[in-house]
Motif scaffolding. Structure first.
Motif, short mmCIF file in Angstrom:
data_model
loop_
_atom_site.label_atom_id
_atom_site.label_comp_id
_atom_site.label_asym_id
_atom_site.label_seq_id
_atom_site.Cartn_x
_atom_site.Cartn_y
_atom_site.Cartn_z
N LEU A 10 -1.47 -29.28 28.66
CA LEU A 10 -2.15 -30.57 28.82
C LEU A 10 -2.55 -31.16 27.48
CD1 LEU A 10 -4.43 -29.76 31.91
CD2 LEU A 10 -2.17 -30.83 31.87
N ARG A 11 -3.02 -30.33 26.57
CA ARG A 11 -3.41 -30.82 25.25
C ARG A 11 -2.20 -31.36 24.49
NH1 ARG A 11 -7.06 -26.32 25.54
NH2 ARG A 11 -9.22 -27.08 25.61
N ALA A 72 -4.88 -35.44 33.67
CA ALA A 72 -4.85 -34.41 32.63
C ALA A 72 -6.12 -34.48 31.79
CB ALA A 72 -3.62 -34.59 31.75
N THR A 73 -6.55 -35.68 31.48
CA THR A 73 -7.79 -35.85 30.71
C THR A 73 -8.98 -35.29 31.48
OG1 THR A 73 -6.91 -37.85 29.66
CG2 THR A 73 -9.30 -37.55 29.61
N GLU A 74 -9.04 -35.57 32.79
CA GLU A 74 -10.17 -35.08 33.59
C GLU A 74 -10.13 -33.56 33.74
OE1 GLU A 74 -13.60 -34.98 35.79
OE2 GLU A 74 -12.74 -36.56 34.53
N ILE A 75 -8.93 -33.00 33.89
CA ILE A 75 -8.81 -31.54 34.01
C ILE A 75 -9.31 -30.85 32.75
CG2 ILE A 75 -7.16 -29.63 34.15
CD1 ILE A 75 -5.48 -31.46 35.99
N LEU A 76 -8.92 -31.36 31.59
CA LEU A 76 -9.38 -30.77 30.34
C LEU A 76 -10.89 -30.94 30.18
CD1 LEU A 76 -6.70 -31.63 27.63
CD2 LEU A 76 -7.29 -29.39 28.58
N HIS A 77 -11.39 -32.09 30.62
CA HIS A 77 -12.84 -32.31 30.54
C HIS A 77 -13.58 -31.29 31.41
CE1 HIS A 77 -16.66 -34.36 30.26
NE2 HIS A 77 -16.71 -34.50 31.58
N GLN A 78 -13.09 -31.08 32.62
CA GLN A 78 -13.73 -30.12 33.52
C GLN A 78 -13.62 -28.70 32.98
OE1 GLN A 78 -15.62 -30.75 36.14
NE2 GLN A 78 -15.34 -32.95 35.84
#
Length: 302
Positions: A10-11, A72-78
């Motif tokens: 994701l990154r 993807a942004t939300e998954i990494l944030h979580q």
């Protein structure tokens, strides 16, 4: 096919979305350009759609890529929030400790320990439940509290008991009472010629007194039965009776300056212990509080 995505994938995707340049992104991620291309290809295969349009001059997100970028942004944030929550818990920046204890401890020792703990870990929430010894085990078993400070050994397979100290009983009387004329030992049986002030039968204090006298064939019949140590102290201070109490309870009414007489051997000793579930283990904050409790009793017994 179920996607098996890593935070690394994701990154890399989000970095490429930002730079729109494989070479620049590869340098940022410390990858070769071919390794980054292979990673993005695997990612696209996982999600089942092309995420980037590639030409010799540009790299742009597809419609699928734009949809994927938001999640993807939300998954990494979580994921970052989850890691932070773990770190906050293990470092005691957050957390909760719930303790059950007998009234004599909730009014004396527990507030002192809570104050010390709060000074070191102010973000940890603390709660205390006042309960008789018999009710403490269910509080622990049901997970309502992390551990209990109690006078009774549970002797249950799912509970662990750690002995803390022995709470010795002393006889209290008013300064002008006939029993105050001597400092020597007195048997509990001898004190029965005067009215007694005690707690109801459900209280551990009363149960120890009942058992001690039953072993002598005597049924204990106090003149006053009250629920609170402060009330016992007030009645004794007015000369309305005497009372046999453990030392932890006597500490709560020390300001009344009642006379104390030691009980003759074998006396009465109330064991105090810490009860907790064997599984699961305590959370980091509760474990720190447990260690503080153990250290307190080790220091007082040294």
């Amino acid at each position: 096919m179920e996607a098996n995505l890593s935070t690394k994938d994701l990154r890399a995707f989000l970095a490429l979305r930002h730079t729109c340049n494989f070479g620049q992104t590869a340098m940022q991620l410390h990858l070769t350009q071919s390794a980054l291309s292979a990673l993005i290809a695997r990612l696209e295969a996982q999600v089942g759609a092309k995420l980037f349009e590639r030409t010799t001059r540009s790299v742009t997100l597809t419609a699928a890529g734009q949809a994927f970028a938001t999640h993807a942004t939300e998954i990494l944030h979580q994921a970052n929030l989850a890691i932070q929550a773990v770190q906050d818990t293990t470092s005691l920046r957050h957390g909760k400790v719930a303790v059950a204890a007998m009234p004599s401890l909730t009014a004396g020792l527990v507030p002192k320990l809570f104050a010390r703990f709060h000074a070191d870990y102010p973000q940890v929430r603390l709660s205390v439940t006042e309960t008789l010894a018999s009710g403490a085990f269910e509080q622990v078993r049901d997970g309502k509290v992390d551990f209990a400070l109690t006078a009774a050994h549970p002797r249950h397979e799912d509970l662990d008991y750690e002995p803390l100290t022995q709470d010795h009983f002393l006889l209290l009387c008013a300064p002008g009472h006939p029993l105050a004329e001597s400092d020597g030992e007195i048997t509990l049986e001898q004190s029965l010629q005067w009215p007694h002030v005690s707690m109801p039968p459900a209280a551990s204090v009363r149960q120890y007194l009942d058992r001690a006298l039953e072993s002598q064939g005597i049924q204990f019949a106090p003149a006053f039965e009250v629920h609170h140590i402060a009330t016992i102290g007030a009645l004794v201070a007015q000369g309305l009776g005497v009372s046999a109490l453990p030392e932890t309870a006597i500490d709560l009414i020390a300001h009344l300056q009642l006379r104390q007489r030691p009980l003759a051997a074998p006396g009465i000793q109330r064991p105090l212990g810490l009860v907790r579930r064997k599984h699961p283990g305590l959370n980091p904050a509760a474990e720190k509080m447990r260690q503080m409790v153990l250290a307190h009793f080790q220091a007082t017994s040294a």
